[in-house]
Design a protein around this motif. Structure first.
Motif, PDB file in Angstrom:
ATOM      1  N   LEU A 119       0.846  -1.201   0.000  1.00  0.00           N
ATOM      2  CA  LEU A 119       0.000   0.000   0.000  1.00  0.00           C
ATOM      3  C   LEU A 119       0.875   1.242   0.000  1.00  0.00           C
ATOM      4  N   GLU A 120       1.956   1.204   0.749  1.00  0.00           N
ATOM      5  CA  GLU A 120       2.871   2.345   0.773  1.00  0.00           C
ATOM      6  C   GLU A 120       3.519   2.542  -0.593  1.00  0.00           C
ATOM      7  N   GLN A 121       3.786   1.449  -1.295  1.00  0.00           N
ATOM      8  CA  GLN A 121       4.359   1.557  -2.630  1.00  0.00           C
ATOM      9  C   GLN A 121       3.337   2.100  -3.620  1.00  0.00           C
ATOM     10  N   ALA A 122       2.060   1.750  -3.409  1.00  0.00           N
ATOM     11  CA  ALA A 122       1.020   2.197  -4.333  1.00  0.00           C
ATOM     12  C   ALA A 122       0.788   3.700  -4.235  1.00  0.00           C
ATOM     13  N   ILE A 123       0.847   4.243  -3.016  1.00  0.00           N
ATOM     14  CA  ILE A 123       0.617   5.677  -2.805  1.00  0.00           C
ATOM     15  C   ILE A 123       1.882   6.270  -2.200  1.00  0.00           C
ATOM     16  N   ARG A 124       2.918   6.383  -3.025  1.00  0.00           N
ATOM     17  CA  ARG A 124       4.196   6.901  -2.539  1.00  0.00           C
ATOM     18  C   ARG A 124       4.172   8.427  -2.462  1.00  0.00           C
ATOM     19  N   PRO A 125       4.925   9.019  -1.531  1.00  0.00           N
ATOM     20  CA  PRO A 125       4.970  10.480  -1.436  1.00  0.00           C
ATOM     21  C   PRO A 125       5.449  11.087  -2.746  1.00  0.00           C
ATOM     22  N   LEU A 126       4.889  12.247  -3.053  1.00  0.00           N
ATOM     23  CA  LEU A 126       5.247  12.960  -4.275  1.00  0.00           C
ATOM     24  C   LEU A 126       6.063  14.208  -3.939  1.00  0.00           C
ATOM     25  N   PRO A 127       6.960  14.602  -4.824  1.00  0.00           N
ATOM     26  CA  PRO A 127       7.634  15.887  -4.633  1.00  0.00           C
ATOM     27  C   PRO A 127       6.652  17.037  -4.867  1.00  0.00           C
ATOM     28  N   HIS A 128       7.058  18.227  -4.538  1.00  0.00           N
ATOM     29  CA  HIS A 128       6.216  19.399  -4.766  1.00  0.00           C
ATOM     30  C   HIS A 128       6.565  20.006  -6.127  1.00  0.00           C
ATOM     31  N   VAL A 129       5.530  20.363  -6.871  1.00  0.00           N
ATOM     32  CA  VAL A 129       5.749  20.982  -8.186  1.00  0.00           C
ATOM     33  C   VAL A 129       6.463  22.320  -7.996  1.00  0.00           C
ATOM     34  N   THR A 130       7.521  22.520  -8.751  1.00  0.00           N
ATOM     35  CA  THR A 130       8.296  23.757  -8.631  1.00  0.00           C
ATOM     36  C   THR A 130       8.007  24.753  -9.753  1.00  0.00           C
ATOM     37  N   ALA A 231     -13.585  14.509 -15.499  1.00  0.00           N
ATOM     38  CA  ALA A 231     -13.476  14.857 -14.074  1.00  0.00           C
ATOM     39  C   ALA A 231     -12.342  14.102 -13.380  1.00  0.00           C
ATOM     40  N   PRO A 232     -11.901  14.609 -12.234  1.00  0.00           N
ATOM     41  CA  PRO A 232     -10.916  13.880 -11.423  1.00  0.00           C
ATOM     42  C   PRO A 232     -11.612  12.954 -10.437  1.00  0.00           C
ATOM     43  N   THR A 233     -10.873  11.986  -9.928  1.00  0.00           N
ATOM     44  CA  THR A 233     -11.333  11.268  -8.758  1.00  0.00           C
ATOM     45  C   THR A 233     -10.961  12.096  -7.527  1.00  0.00           C
ATOM     46  N   ARG A 234     -11.541  11.752  -6.389  1.00  0.00           N
ATOM     47  CA  ARG A 234     -11.228  12.467  -5.152  1.00  0.00           C
ATOM     48  C   ARG A 234      -9.745  12.278  -4.793  1.00  0.00           C
ATOM     49  N   LEU A 235      -9.230  11.069  -4.998  1.00  0.00           N
ATOM     50  CA  LEU A 235      -7.831  10.802  -4.692  1.00  0.00           C
ATOM     51  C   LEU A 235      -6.924  11.637  -5.600  1.00  0.00           C
ATOM     52  N   ALA A 236      -7.277  11.746  -6.866  1.00  0.00           N
ATOM     53  CA  ALA A 236      -6.472  12.545  -7.796  1.00  0.00           C
ATOM     54  C   ALA A 236      -6.421  13.999  -7.346  1.00  0.00           C
ATOM     55  N   ALA A 237      -7.574  14.536  -6.945  1.00  0.00           N
ATOM     56  CA  ALA A 237      -7.616  15.921  -6.488  1.00  0.00           C
ATOM     57  C   ALA A 237      -6.781  16.112  -5.227  1.00  0.00           C
ATOM     58  N   ALA A 238      -6.843  15.137  -4.313  1.00  0.00           N
ATOM     59  CA  ALA A 238      -6.084  15.236  -3.071  1.00  0.00           C
ATOM     60  C   ALA A 238      -4.583  15.144  -3.332  1.00  0.00           C
ATOM     61  N   ARG A 239      -4.178  14.228  -4.214  1.00  0.00           N
ATOM     62  CA  ARG A 239      -2.752  14.080  -4.533  1.00  0.00           C
ATOM     63  C   ARG A 239      -2.223  15.339  -5.222  1.00  0.00           C
ATOM     64  N   ALA A 240      -3.027  15.912  -6.111  1.00  0.00           N
ATOM     65  CA  ALA A 240      -2.619  17.134  -6.793  1.00  0.00           C
ATOM     66  C   ALA A 240      -2.458  18.280  -5.809  1.00  0.00           C
ATOM     67  N   GLU A 241      -3.401  18.412  -4.886  1.00  0.00           N
ATOM     68  CA  GLU A 241      -3.327  19.494  -3.899  1.00  0.00           C
ATOM     69  C   GLU A 241      -2.089  19.349  -3.018  1.00  0.00           C
ATOM     70  N   ALA A 242      -1.792  18.128  -2.578  1.00  0.00           N
ATOM     71  CA  ALA A 242      -0.641  17.903  -1.713  1.00  0.00           C
ATOM     72  C   ALA A 242       0.671  18.226  -2.422  1.00  0.00           C
ATOM     73  N   ALA A 243       0.695  18.018  -3.738  1.00  0.00           N
ATOM     74  CA  ALA A 243       1.918  18.269  -4.504  1.00  0.00           C
ATOM     75  C   ALA A 243       1.967  19.665  -5.105  1.00  0.00           C
ATOM     76  N   GLY A 244       0.929  20.465  -4.892  1.00  0.00           N
ATOM     77  CA  GLY A 244       0.910  21.818  -5.431  1.00  0.00           C
ATOM     78  C   GLY A 244       0.670  21.872  -6.935  1.00  0.00           C
ATOM     79  N   LEU A 245      -0.049  20.870  -7.459  1.00  0.00           N
ATOM     80  CA  LEU A 245      -0.361  20.829  -8.889  1.00  0.00           C
ATOM     81  C   LEU A 245      -1.758  21.384  -9.131  1.00  0.00           C
ATOM     82  N   PRO A 246      -1.888  22.531  -9.807  1.00  0.00           N
ATOM     83  CA  PRO A 246      -3.216  23.043 -10.133  1.00  0.00           C
ATOM     84  C   PRO A 246      -3.885  22.144 -11.169  1.00  0.00           C
TER      85      PRO A 246
END
Length: 265
Positions: A119-130, A231-246
Motif C-alpha cells: 500500500l505504501e508503494q502504491a501511494i508513494r509520497p510525491l515531490p512538490h511541483v516547482t 473529471a478527477p477522482t477524489r484521490l487525484a484531487a487530493a494528490r494534486a493538492e498535496a503536490a501543489g499541482l493546479p
C-alpha cells in the motif's frame, strides 16, 4: 521499428429500416508491450505500437527508476507473434531501485496490492511541483480548440487518447496518442525528455479523466498545470493538492473547472 497504429476491418452497418451495408472501419491497434530493464522483465503494457521508445522512457520516469533524463536512453524493440519486447538499459546506480520495484511488482501481480508495504508503494509520497504556468484561460480554450488537429489516430478510429504539451500561449507544441491514457502521457513525457524540453510555463492537456496515476506522472515531470477533458477522482484531487499541482478539469469549449491555483486564470 515502427508499427501501424491502425488497420481496417469490415463491419455490417445496420439501419433502422432493415438495411445492411458492408463498410470498412479503421481500428486502433493494441498489442502487449513487454518492457525489460537491464535484462529483467518489468511490466507488460497494452499499448498502441507507435512511439515505443518514448513510451518506455516516460514509463521509466513515472516509475522513478530514473530521474530527470539528460543522457542517452536507447530502447531496442523486437516484434514477436505475441506482441513487442522493448529492452532498455538503466544506469548501474539505479540497479537497487530497479530490483526493489521488481520485488513489489511481483507481489502485486500475484495477489493484487496487498499488505501495508505494498500500500505504501502504491501511494508513494510525491515531490512538490516547482514550476509555474504562465497560461491564462484564453490559452486553455485555444488548446482545447486545437487538440483535435493533433489526434489523427483518434480521428481515424475514435478509440485513442491524446496527451499534449501546450505552450503558455495555448499552442500545442507536441502530442502523443495511444489507446491507453496512461500510455499517451508516458509517450509525451518520454518525447519531451528526449528533446530536452521542459514545460516552459505551459501545461499538460489530456483527453481523458483525471486519475491519480496521471496526476503522479504530471507531478514527477514537474508539470505546472494539468488540464483534463473529464473529471478527477477524489484521490487525484487530493494528490494534486498535496503536490501543489493546479488542476483544470471538465474542460469544455464553454467552461472550465479550476482547483488549486494561486493566481487567477
Amino acid at each position: 521499428m515502427e508499427d501501424t497504429a491502425a488497420s481496417p476491418l469490415t463491419f455490417d452497418r445496420l439501419t433502422p429500416d432493415g438495411g445492411t451495408k458492408g463498410i470498412d472501419r479503421a481500428l486502433a491497434e493494441e498489442v502487449p508491450v513487454a518492457i525489460e530493464f537491464n535484462g529483467i522483465g518489468y511490466a507488460v503494457l497494452m499499448a498502441t505500437p507507435a512511439d515505443i521508445g518514448d513510451l518506455v522512457l516516460g514509463f521509466a520516469l513515472a516509475e522513478r527508476l530514473i530521474g530527470p533524463w539528460d543522457g542517452t536512453f536507447e530502447v531496442d524493440t523486437h516484434r514477436t507473434s505475441q506482441g513487442i519486447v522493448a529492452r532498455a538499459t538503466l544506469p548501474q546506480d539505479r540497479t537497487d531501485a530497479l530490483l526493489e520495484r521488481v520485488r513489489h511488482r511481483v507481489s502485486e501481480s500475484s495477489c493484487g496490492i496487498c499488505g501495508i508495504e505494498n500500500l505504501e508503494q502504491a501511494i508513494r509520497p510525491l515531490p512538490h511541483v516547482t514550476g509555474e504556468t504562465r497560461a491564462d484561460r484564453a490559452a486553455i480554450f485555444r488548446a482545447l480548440d486545437g487538440l483535435r488537429d493533433h489526434q489523427p489516430l483518434n480521428a481515424a478510429t475514435g478509440a485513442a487518447h491524446a496527451a499534449a504539451w501546450v505552450g503558455a500561449d495555448g499552442a500545442i507544441r507536441l502530442a502523443r496518442e495511444d489507446v491507453g491514457r496512461h500510455n499517451a502521457f508516458d509517450k509525451l513525457i518520454g518525447a519531451m525528455a528526449r528533446a530536452g524540453a521542459d514545460w516552459d510555463g505551459g501545461f499538460g492537456l489530456l483527453s481523458s479523466r483525471c486519475s491519480y496515476e496521471l496526476v503522479e506522472k504530471a507531478v514527477l515531470s514537474d508539470c505546472p498545470l494539468l488540464v483534463t477533458i473529464s473529471a478527477p477522482t477524489r484521490l487525484a484531487a487530493a494528490r494534486a493538492e498535496a503536490a501543489g499541482l493546479p488542476l483544470v478539469v471538465l474542460a469544455r469549449s464553454d467552461a472550465l473547472l479550476l482547483r488549486g491555483h494561486s493566481h487567477p486564470i
